[in-house]
Design a protein around this motif. Structure first.
Motif, PDB file in Angstrom:
ATOM      1  N   VAL A 120      33.217  58.122   1.270  1.00  0.00           N
ATOM      2  CA  VAL A 120      33.053  56.559   1.116  1.00  0.00           C
ATOM      3  C   VAL A 120      32.279  56.063   2.102  1.00  0.00           C
ATOM      4  O   VAL A 120      32.109  56.936   3.290  1.00  0.00           O
ATOM      5  N   PRO A 121      31.600  55.102   1.859  1.00  0.00           N
ATOM      6  CA  PRO A 121      30.771  54.530   3.081  1.00  0.00           C
ATOM      7  C   PRO A 121      31.280  53.562   4.020  1.00  0.00           C
ATOM      8  O   PRO A 121      30.852  53.253   5.165  1.00  0.00           O
ATOM      9  N   GLY A 122      32.740  53.500   3.821  1.00  0.00           N
ATOM     10  CA  GLY A 122      33.430  52.588   5.049  1.00  0.00           C
ATOM     11  C   GLY A 122      34.274  53.255   6.144  1.00  0.00           C
ATOM     12  O   GLY A 122      33.909  54.394   6.136  1.00  0.00           O
ATOM     13  N   TYR A 123      35.207  52.827   6.635  1.00  0.00           N
ATOM     14  CA  TYR A 123      35.770  53.322   7.816  1.00  0.00           C
ATOM     15  C   TYR A 123      37.110  52.803   7.954  1.00  0.00           C
ATOM     16  O   TYR A 123      37.490  51.627   7.264  1.00  0.00           O
ATOM     17  N   VAL A 124      37.996  53.338   8.488  1.00  0.00           N
ATOM     18  CA  VAL A 124      39.421  53.011   8.789  1.00  0.00           C
ATOM     19  C   VAL A 124      39.789  52.660  10.100  1.00  0.00           C
ATOM     20  O   VAL A 124      39.207  53.367  11.249  1.00  0.00           O
ATOM     21  N   ARG A 125      40.136  51.719  10.350  1.00  0.00           N
ATOM     22  CA  ARG A 125      40.738  51.147  11.790  1.00  0.00           C
ATOM     23  C   ARG A 125      42.376  50.901  11.870  1.00  0.00           C
ATOM     24  O   ARG A 125      42.712  50.286  10.778  1.00  0.00           O
ATOM     25  N   ARG A 126      43.090  51.195  12.906  1.00  0.00           N
ATOM     26  CA  ARG A 126      44.488  50.840  12.934  1.00  0.00           C
ATOM     27  C   ARG A 126      44.537  49.734  13.665  1.00  0.00           C
ATOM     28  O   ARG A 126      43.618  49.494  14.731  1.00  0.00           O
ATOM     29  N   VAL A 127      45.370  48.773  13.254  1.00  0.00           N
ATOM     30  CA  VAL A 127      45.456  47.387  13.681  1.00  0.00           C
ATOM     31  C   VAL A 127      46.913  46.930  13.966  1.00  0.00           C
ATOM     32  O   VAL A 127      47.879  47.558  13.454  1.00  0.00           O
ATOM     33  N   PRO A 128      47.183  45.908  14.796  1.00  0.00           N
ATOM     34  CA  PRO A 128      48.316  45.372  14.954  1.00  0.00           C
ATOM     35  C   PRO A 128      49.113  44.846  13.497  1.00  0.00           C
ATOM     36  O   PRO A 128      48.518  44.648  12.664  1.00  0.00           O
ATOM     37  N   ALA A 163      46.999  50.772   9.063  1.00  0.00           N
ATOM     38  CA  ALA A 163      45.490  51.134   9.100  1.00  0.00           C
ATOM     39  C   ALA A 163      44.945  50.228   7.939  1.00  0.00           C
ATOM     40  O   ALA A 163      45.524  50.339   6.649  1.00  0.00           O
ATOM     41  N   ILE A 164      43.926  49.917   8.286  1.00  0.00           N
ATOM     42  CA  ILE A 164      42.901  49.012   7.185  1.00  0.00           C
ATOM     43  C   ILE A 164      41.697  49.852   7.185  1.00  0.00           C
ATOM     44  O   ILE A 164      40.947  50.051   7.786  1.00  0.00           O
ATOM     45  N   TYR A 165      41.078  49.921   5.866  1.00  0.00           N
ATOM     46  CA  TYR A 165      39.881  50.383   5.409  1.00  0.00           C
ATOM     47  C   TYR A 165      38.902  49.277   5.132  1.00  0.00           C
ATOM     48  O   TYR A 165      39.358  48.261   4.399  1.00  0.00           O
ATOM     49  N   TYR A 166      37.825  49.352   5.997  1.00  0.00           N
ATOM     50  CA  TYR A 166      36.785  48.393   5.827  1.00  0.00           C
ATOM     51  C   TYR A 166      35.546  49.178   5.062  1.00  0.00           C
ATOM     52  O   TYR A 166      35.140  49.937   5.130  1.00  0.00           O
ATOM     53  N   GLY A 167      34.931  48.233   4.363  1.00  0.00           N
ATOM     54  CA  GLY A 167      33.654  48.780   3.604  1.00  0.00           C
ATOM     55  C   GLY A 167      32.549  48.756   4.291  1.00  0.00           C
ATOM     56  O   GLY A 167      32.599  48.342   5.755  1.00  0.00           O
ATOM     57  N   GLU A 198      37.175  52.593  -4.012  1.00  0.00           N
ATOM     58  CA  GLU A 198      36.497  52.829  -2.874  1.00  0.00           C
ATOM     59  C   GLU A 198      37.399  52.937  -1.628  1.00  0.00           C
ATOM     60  O   GLU A 198      37.579  53.772  -0.769  1.00  0.00           O
ATOM     61  N   ALA A 199      38.284  51.534  -1.723  1.00  0.00           N
ATOM     62  CA  ALA A 199      39.355  51.552  -0.390  1.00  0.00           C
ATOM     63  C   ALA A 199      40.513  52.463  -0.733  1.00  0.00           C
ATOM     64  O   ALA A 199      41.042  53.247   0.128  1.00  0.00           O
ATOM     65  N   LYS A 200      40.887  52.743  -2.249  1.00  0.00           N
ATOM     66  CA  LYS A 200      41.771  53.747  -2.344  1.00  0.00           C
ATOM     67  C   LYS A 200      41.758  55.158  -1.850  1.00  0.00           C
ATOM     68  O   LYS A 200      42.113  56.021  -1.278  1.00  0.00           O
ATOM     69  N   MET A 201      40.242  55.391  -2.106  1.00  0.00           N
ATOM     70  CA  MET A 201      39.579  56.934  -2.053  1.00  0.00           C
ATOM     71  C   MET A 201      39.420  56.938  -0.048  1.00  0.00           C
ATOM     72  O   MET A 201      39.691  58.158   0.353  1.00  0.00           O
ATOM     73  N   GLY A 202      39.289  55.977   0.308  1.00  0.00           N
ATOM     74  CA  GLY A 202      38.879  55.525   2.038  1.00  0.00           C
ATOM     75  C   GLY A 202      40.510  56.177   2.594  1.00  0.00           C
ATOM     76  O   GLY A 202      40.500  56.670   3.755  1.00  0.00           O
ATOM     77  N   LEU A 203      41.465  55.362   2.137  1.00  0.00           N
ATOM     78  CA  LEU A 203      42.865  55.376   2.704  1.00  0.00           C
ATOM     79  C   LEU A 203      42.929  57.054   2.435  1.00  0.00           C
ATOM     80  O   LEU A 203      43.947  57.680   3.229  1.00  0.00           O
TER      81      LEU A 203
END
Length: 409
Positions: free
Chosen positions: A168-176, A218-222, A251-256
């Protein structure tokens, strides 16, 4: 000054009124006794006595909590959280019922039924035409006009590789946990998802209430850095527990899923929840997955006439009318016949008669209109009494989507 109602049975005279902040200690004591929340339980979750006491202030300030008192002592209670719900893209004000509790020595004396009926009456006055709850007894609530409207599916996977099918083209970041991106994401998801609740501050507080400190978001960003999905999880004893996974697109589902797969050296198993009503096994590269399903949320239409003002049938349905002969053992204003005429997916009550007639209970009407069960299925179960042509026309007119309800209050 709250309205006070007097209730009598063969043995006692009880007082029914709305609870206030001054009742916080009795409210907490009844909850903890009924649900067996011990001092050890609170300490295990990091709660001190004063913390749990203060945490309930917003409930009594913002929710409508009715209590039954015996000589000043709280003996039974029934709370209604004001919320909003997406019903086929129309936003409905609803009541989420919770904190239903009665001391055992006062059981089987009609206290809960009296509190429920008074609460539903007041919901009707406020325009809340739907009530939902997590049932501790399905038969008990069915007897009072409630019916199952959503499922909770749990799944277990021992091989995380089956989740990661493509890049997937995006990325994941852990957030509060209080990340604005998280809150905004859920609101966007609720706007596009039938059955989903819009979480207000009170609902978010309840969402986090019993989570331990190591719960992670964790949030997936495009590719354009827009938040498109999130998951809430924790890892314990080589197992990842996914409390909730929300995504706006595939896309977000596959990213997660790829993010879960990135933990393959840390976990031996992944366990998650699915509230869509559809199996996830078909979408995986390998269906070696264990899934279980159980009824989750029950609901009831509080006021059918008010409910119809917001409800939407399929947009292309016009010039169609139905007569519903509704039985409601609990709320007399629903216990009658309604004839509706549909134009452009919008229904209006009419005094005209219709040749398409259906006899059904308020609970069956609720599960039918909310999409949990289709008309042919309910007819097979003998929950609807109607002609075959009426059943077929109903199935054509109603939107076929099962409610997605993930909240538990």
């Amino acid at each position: 000054m709250s309205k006070v109602i007097t209730m009598m049975d063969r043995k006692c005279t009880f007082e029914i009124r709305k609870l206030g902040i001054e009742d916080i200690d009795q409210y907490n004591e009844l909850l903890r006794y009924a649900f067996q929340v011990t001092e050890k339980t609170l300490l295990d979750y990091g709660w001190e006595n004063d913390e749990i006491r203060k945490s309930k202030f917003p409930v009594l300030e913002n929710a409508h909590v009715l209590g039954c008192f015996d000589d000043g002592a709280l003996i039974s209670q029934f709370a209604v959280y004001p919320m909003e719900m997406n019903v086929h893209s129309a936003i409905f004000p609803i009541g989420f019922i919770t904190s239903v509790a009665t001391y055992p020595e006062y059981s089987r004396r009609g206290l809960m039924s009296r509190l429920m009926k008074q609460s539903l009456f007041e919901m009707r006055e406020k325009g809340q035409s739907i009530a939902i709850l997590y049932p501790y007894s399905i038969p008990l609530y069915r007897h009072r006009g409630w019916e199952i409207i959503s499922d909770k599916m749990t799944w277990r996977i021992s091989d995380t590789k089956m989740l990661a099918r493509k890049d997937v083209p995006g990325y994941v970041r852990r957030v509060p946990g209080d990340s604005p991106d998280l809150i905004a994401l859920h609101s966007k998801f609720a706007k596009k998802t039938h059955g989903c609740l819009f979480r207000n501050d009170l609902a978010w507080d309840e969402y986090w209430r019993w989570d331990v400190d190591d719960t992670t978001v964790a949030i997936y960003y495009g590719e354009d850095h827009a938040p498109l999905g999130y998951m809430v999880y924790r890892i314990d004893a080589d197992t990842m527990y996914v409390k909730e996974m929300v995504y706006l697109n595939m896309e977000a589902k596959m990213g997660l899923f790829r993010y879960i797969n990135a933990h393959d050296s840390m976990v031996d198993e992944v366990r998650g929840n699915n509230y869509s009503g559809e199996s996830i096994a078909f979408a995986l590269s390998d269906s070696d997955i264990k899934e279980t399903i159980r009824p989750y949320i029950m609901g009831r239409i509080v006021d059918f006439e008010s409910f119809l003002k917001r409800y939407r049938f399929k947009a292309e349905v016009s010039g169609v009318s139905f007569t519903f002969h509704v039985t409601d053992p609990f709320l007399e204003w629903n216990n009658k016949s309604f004839t509706i005429r549909i134009e452009g997916g919008v229904a209006e009550l009419t005094s005209e008669s219709s040749k398409y007639e259906a006899k059904l209970s308020i609970g069956t009407l609720t599960t039918l209109f909310l999409g949990y069960k289709r008309a042919p299925d309910l007819a097979t179960l003998e929950r609807i009494e109607a002609s075959q042509s009426t059943i077929e026309l109903l199935d054509t007119a109603l939107i076929r989507k099962k409610p997605y309800i993930s909240d538990y209050l």
